[in-house]
Design an enzyme around this catalytic site. Sequence first.
Site, PDB file in Angstrom:
ATOM      1  N   GLU A  89       0.806  -1.219   0.000  1.00  0.00           N
ATOM      2  CA  GLU A  89       0.000   0.000   0.000  1.00  0.00           C
ATOM      3  C   GLU A  89       0.841   1.273   0.000  1.00  0.00           C
ATOM      4  O   GLU A  89       0.343   2.357   0.264  1.00  0.00           O
ATOM      5  CB  GLU A  89      -0.960  -0.019   1.188  1.00  0.00           C
ATOM      6  N   LYS A 133     -15.778  -2.012   2.354  1.00  0.00           N
ATOM      7  CA  LYS A 133     -15.083  -2.423   1.133  1.00  0.00           C
ATOM      8  C   LYS A 133     -16.126  -3.033   0.202  1.00  0.00           C
ATOM      9  O   LYS A 133     -16.715  -4.070   0.521  1.00  0.00           O
ATOM     10  CB  LYS A 133     -14.006  -3.463   1.445  1.00  0.00           C
TER      11      LYS A 133
END
Length: 425
Positions: free
Chosen positions: A205, A337
């Site tokens: 990330e 999500k």
Amino acid sequence: MSTIVDVFAREVLDSRGNPTVEVEVFLEDGTMGRAIVPSGASTGAHEAVELRDGDSKRYLGKGVLQAVDNVNMIIAPEVIGMDATAQIDIDQLMIDLDNTPNKAKLGANAIMGVSLATARAAATHLAIPLYQYIGGVNAREIPVPMMNILNGGKHADNNVDIQEFMIVPSGAPNFAEGLRMGVEVYHSLKKVLNNKGLGSGVGDEGGFAPNLPSNEAALDLILEAIAAAGYQAGSDINLALDVAATELFKDGKYHLASSGQVLSSSEMVDFYAQMLEKYPLISLEDGLAEDDWDGWKQLTERLGSKIQLVGDDLFVTNSQRLARGIEEGVCNSILIKVNQIGTLSETLNTIEMARRAGYTCVISHRSGETEDSTIADIAVATNAGQIKTGAPARSDRVAKYNQLLRIEEELDVFAVYRGIKAFKR
């Protein structure tokens, strides 16, 4: 004119070089909407199923041609002829076509691609921004970014247990300034690491992934970087953690590799309580395992009034699991999500349920991301107030930040950035 005339899916790559599904939805007026589906590394056992081919001769078994075929051969013929603005009907049709509780037949990666591409096509047809199409005229809150600048766990190859160490520019006056603050701390941290002879390689990330002796050492480095960047920890910038504790949970205990400790649920709660006394933490995600409901209840009772407790693997954006959490008094926030549940409609329903129960919502990326910036629009559309989309580095993460900059600019004086107030604690 907003009638769907074609739907096409293809196999493309995500930020980790793994295959994923891209879907294009075409309308009668020539409008096209496109969406690319992300994927996670530390996935919850209760998530909707991400369909992979399992053919070891292609992409090490991670191909998604079956999901692509499911879009092109099964879903497309059914949605062609439908109105793209009928989002709920289209999503329900795909749920019915799949007819499994976890989208195991068609794959959440197939269904999500069609769902989000349809929404984007409809917004383009109506000539309005996606965030406004989803959220209406009151969609104007720009989320506070939770920026993952130091990685451990499954997101990095090091000996740090906690998966994500995040900075939160909660003292910024607006998103653009908050992003700048985060960027400056990120570069400051790189300099701190280099000066100490520590590695500055990055994880999935975009956060740095140095080998460190303990989780506390990671937090201390971040505090040093905040100070070096000229900011005050605890006022300008706060800290947040994603522990991903399910990855540490074996045989009913939590195994911390960095310290060699084996802790019970109550001992983990003590661990977090001590950490909260020492560091300016405002959010703790997945502090306990996804099925450790009793432990979560202890954690919420003890720390729920002091810190945002976010359920990710615990809830997996699923309204049924969230309903149980609300009933049992577990957590006070939910991570959202879209690919954990599979459709835009179900995602919005879960957000609404959380809101009614007084839970905060954090819109989130996955570790395997793409250039698709839809979650930025969803964050503004739902006035969520918080977004997790990685470090301010790597184009797959920066795409979301850049989209939020555009939206804030477009909303101009109507844009709202709540800072620390978005966390409610």
